[in-house]
Design an enzyme around this catalytic site. Structure first.
Site, short mmCIF file in Angstrom:
data_model
loop_
_atom_site.label_atom_id
_atom_site.label_comp_id
_atom_site.label_asym_id
_atom_site.label_seq_id
_atom_site.Cartn_x
_atom_site.Cartn_y
_atom_site.Cartn_z
N TRP A 360 0.80 -1.28 0.03
CA TRP A 360 0.21 -0.04 0.25
C TRP A 360 0.70 1.24 0.15
CZ3 TRP A 360 -2.32 2.04 5.13
CH2 TRP A 360 -1.32 2.28 6.21
N ASP A 361 2.28 1.01 0.07
CA ASP A 361 3.06 2.17 0.20
C ASP A 361 2.97 3.33 -0.75
OD1 ASP A 361 3.83 -0.05 1.66
OD2 ASP A 361 5.90 1.09 1.92
N GLU A 499 0.42 -4.03 12.28
CA GLU A 499 0.66 -5.51 11.85
C GLU A 499 1.05 -6.14 13.26
OE1 GLU A 499 3.96 -5.39 8.92
OE2 GLU A 499 2.43 -5.44 7.36
N LYS A 620 2.17 -1.51 16.05
CA LYS A 620 3.66 -1.04 15.39
C LYS A 620 3.77 0.24 14.68
CE LYS A 620 6.20 -2.96 11.30
NZ LYS A 620 5.82 -4.07 10.29
N GLN A 621 2.50 0.58 14.34
CA GLN A 621 2.47 1.93 13.40
C GLN A 621 1.00 2.46 13.70
OE1 GLN A 621 3.06 -1.08 10.19
NE2 GLN A 621 2.17 0.90 9.12
#
Ligand code: BGC
Length: 822
Positions: A360-361, A499, A620-621
């Site tokens: 998805w970056d 994640e 994680k994010q």
């Protein structure tokens, strides 16, 4: 600015040789052109602990199977191609030059960020007391994407004798860069043949052993003293998968002799070719030498920099790092990429992490491209469109409708996410359910819509975009099920962007339910698909609905879902990352920080301790906060209201405080998103995260991961923080909107953008915004800044806030452009 200072702002320079830093330098000194890229590895080195020659061409993948932990796994990887810059030298039949054993006196390596030229300068004294200076340069032509050039000038400072060069095309390479993957098969190439198209040239052909893609490289090697071409004594080298020449010449003390190598590269995936070897051989004699090729190359880069001009005054090194980031972005995807059938690889063409896969970056990359090279975004979106049938098939196979795009995508669009991954801390192979990140489809839809917003490209929307939006909306509508108890639709068994949460304790691989990001954005996609359908003229709309078999009852279900999708909240009004997140344990962050220092990869730490990150409120994010990254408060408030939820002014800071305290920033994307969401309320903290995003690769803050490939989304995302976040620039509803929250500490920003064919130059400092009509603007356009709207005429400049300082007069750089009628 003095010339030296200017050069510093355009140079990434390393003084001294440091074998431990080589892998990082190699990644950051990669030279490429969006068709292929080559790591900045020492040209004499082969793969070992300090060196990794790597060349990757966009879209050249190969699949291999391996048995690990008793399971057969299949992985598709971007293939490491023959090492074209390979060259070294020796004196009087002595040992070949090797940086690791040479008695170095001086060593300097630098990348020219303006023109992507890598230079390495050294002086060394050998065991016989001879002093030699060496300068090596290389670039991969931005002008003609099939051309690569390298040279090496050797100066005999205090000796005379026989100088022998060795120059090869080395196809005996494997994919072995990433230590975590070392148990997995990595031999992707088989030699086909080596030939000698003419006296000074060799040609190497290899083929990928599963995908059957031919790759041909031809090299012309010549030896020069000044402008005089020397008739060096040549010896052909032929080994399996490797070919080249040894070339010997006499050199006298004080003289410089230079080896020049011009290489052509073609692959079986190229367009406008007969077959790769024939093209590599045909084109090589047509190309001039280093200086000739340099001309076209630098012009192509100058033109790119005109479009990507982003100047920031102040804040130390920020300007140089921004340029480094733009450079690596353009070396991965450039106008050369637009002709290929490829996506945006998350780690660039700079290494082997994530095997060159497309995630998805691109969500973080396209905003820079949309406002400068929209044709390129269009081409990269077509990579997704061509894989729509595969995504439809994947949805059907999973029992759903519409299109289910893969979390990791490679050649043909099937799901490439690994099913097992190694925790290097525990040495255990663990199952990996990251394919549950179906939110990838949301990113594809978001990118389609935003490309359309930035360009108003109706042809694209009609022929490709609307279909993708409809099929992705359809997927979410089919995945959502009605929960009678709640009286709302729910989405179960997914993973959100964070994640760390792959499932609930005891069912770690089964995904989580009602990920707020996914549920809200699924509704956003459905609404945009409805907008897209509504905006199509009658005939194309009918054609589309007939083509995809869209029924009126489906549309009414979409509308229903868009009003009644469930979004979980905690009691205090914080949006819950997913159902049950509030019942998870709090992590003792201080304890883990004290014990491990770097706890970005908390998942690995906990697993190695026999624990599981799924048990904790630890991310994680950014996950919930991604909502505030992708959608402004002006968009979110009506969306929540449409869903029947309140959205009060305090909701954003409350959520930021809550999740920021529970995030380990284990992904390089995290700093970008947090800078963005903090920009409105906590400007100085936002600047901290912005500076952290700038450090992501240059300082390798993830500790060793940059060497395996740059983090392209973080690089592009950091630049976009200047472009859209701090400037508050939006392209929404046929308007260009500005709403700067510009941190004074960042000085002044000046950047060029192109909005729907309007070239503009924005200048922002503090509260002031200036918008100037750029070169070639030919009709007036409306621009809004905060509550003011004004018309920008060709050749003029607007200032906001207008007040007394409002000007609407010709800008100095455009006085020559006569105003045109609208
Ligand atoms: C992040 C993902 C990202 C991927 C590739 C992972 O570490 O969690 O969000 O897409 O890296 O960059």
């Amino acid at each position: 600015m003095s010339e030296g200072a200017d050069m510093d702002q355009w140079t990434l320079c390393y003084e001294g040789y440091a074998p431990d830093d080589e892998p990082l330098r190699e990644a950051l000194c990669t030279v490429g052109n969006g068709y292929l890229a080559t790591r900045g590895a020492a040209p004499e080195a082969s793969a070992d602990a300090a060196h990794y020659p790597g060349t990757y061409a966009a879209g050249i993948y190969n699949r291999l199977t391996t048995t690990v932990a008793g399971q057969t796994v299949e992985n598709e990887s971007l293939v490491n191609l023959p090492h074209w810059p390979a060259m070294t030298f020796r004196i009087d039949d002595g040992p070949w030059f090797d940086v690791d054993t040479a008695g170095l006196l001086e060593y300097r390596q630098y990348l020219d960020l303006r023109h992507a030229i890598l230079t390495r300068r050294m002086r060394f004294r050998d065991t016989r007391g001879r002093t030699t200076a060496v300068t090596q340069r290389r670039f991969v032509s931005m002008d003609f994407e099939h051309a690569c050039v390298a040279d090496m000038a050797v100066t005999a400072e205090d000796w005379s004798g026989r100088l022998e060069f060795r120059s090869t095309l080395d196809g005996a390479v494997r994919n072995t860069l990433v230590t975590r993957y070392q148990d997995l098969a990595g031999t992707h190439l088989e030699p086909v043949r080596a030939t000698r198209p003419c006296d000074d040239s060799v040609l190497l052909e290899v083929q990928t052993n599963q995908s059957g893609i031919r790759v041909a490289m031809a090299a012309r090697t010549t030896v020069w003293r000044g402008r005089e071409r020397l008739s060096a004594r040549r010896r052909l080298l032929e080994e399996p998968g490797r070919t080249g020449y040894d070339l010997a010449a006499d050199i006298a003390s004080g003289q410089t002799v230079r080896l020049e190598k011009v290489v052509t590269v073609f692959t079986g995936r190229d367009r406008a070719i007969s077959e790769p070897a024939a093209e590599a051989a045909r084109w090589l004699p047509r190309l001039g030498g280093y200086d000739d090729l340099l001309k076209g190359h630098t012009t192509a880069w100058d033109h790119l920099w005109d479009r990507f001009r982003i100047e920031i005054e102040g804040r130390g090194d920020a300007q140089r790092i921004i340029r480094l980031h733009v450079l690596h972005l353009l070396q991965t995807v450039s106008p050369n990429t637009a002709e290929l059938d490829v996506g945006v690889p998350a780690r660039g063409l700079h290494g082997e992490a994530y095997r060159g896969h497309v995630f998805w970056d691109e969500l973080f990359v396209f905003p820079l491209l949309n406002l400068r090279v929209p044709d390129l975004t269009r081409a990269l979106l077509r990579y997704r469109y061509r894989r729509l049938p595969e995504a439809r098939q994947a949805a059907r196979a999973a029992g759903h409708e519409g299109a289910m795009f893969p979390w990791q995508s490679g050649s043909d669009g099937r799901e490439e996410s690994q099913r097992l991954h190694l925790n290097p801390r525990s040495g255990r192979w663990l199952s990996d359910p990251s394919w549950r990140q179906h939110h990838i489809g949301i990113a594809v839809a978001y990118n389609v819509w935003h490309y359309y917003q930035a360009t108003a490209d109706r042809e694209f929307l009609t022929h490709y975009g609307a279909q993708m939006l409809v099929e992705i909306a359809r997927f979410w509508a089919s995945v959502a099920s009605y929960d009678r108890d709640r009286g709302r639709y729910v989405i179960r068994g997914v993973m959100g962007p964070d994640e760390f949460h792959t499932g609930y304790p005891g069912a770690e691989d089964s995904g989580i339910d009602n990920n707020a990001y996914t549920n809200v954005m699924a509704v956003w996609v459905i609404l945009r698909a409805l907008d897209a359908l509504a905006s199509l003229p009658e005939q194309p709309r009918r054609h589309l609905t007939e083509t995809v078999g869209l029924l009126p009852e489906e549309l009414s279900r979409w509308r229903d879902i868009s009003r009644t999708m469930y979004v979980p909240f905690h009691d205090d009004g914080v949006i819950s990352q997913f159902d049950g997140y509030d019942t998870l344990r709090e992590l003792d962050w201080d304890h883990y920080r004290a014990r491990y220092g770097n706890i970005r990869r908390l998942d690995r730490i906990l697993e190695a301790e026999g624990d599981d990150v799924n048990r904790y409120k630890a991310s994680k994010q950014a996950d919930v906060l991604m909502l505030f990254y992708l959608l402004s408060a002006d968009e979110l408030a009506p969306l929540f209201h449409h869903l029947g939820y309140s959205f009060d002014a305090g909701i954003i800071p409350r959520n930021i405080d809550y999740y920021l305290a529970r995030t380990s920033h284990g992904s390089s994307l995290s700093a970008v998103v947090h800078a963005w969401v903090l920009a409105r309320a906590h400007r100085e903290r936002a600047v901290e995260f912005f500076l952290r995003a700038l450090e992501a690769d240059i300082a390798d803050i993830q500790g060793g991961t940059t060497a395996e490939g740059i983090h392209l989304a973080a690089l592009a995302g950091s630049v976009d923080l200047l472009q859209r976040c701090f400037s508050g620039l939006e392209t929404r509803g046929n308007q260009l909107l500005l709403n700067p929250y510009w941190p004074e500490s960042l000085g002044t920003l000046e950047l060029s953008v192109r909005y729907r064919e309007h070239p503009l130059v924005l200048r922002i400092s503090g509260h002031q915004v200036q918008v100037a009509a750029g070169h070639g603007m030919h009709r007036p356009m409306r621009i809004s800044c905060r509550s003011e709207t004004a018309v920008l005429h060709p050749g003029s400049t607007l200032e906001f806030p207008s007040g007394d300082s409002r000007i609407d007069r010709p800008s100095p750089r455009d006085t020559a452009t006569p105003p045109q009628p609208p």
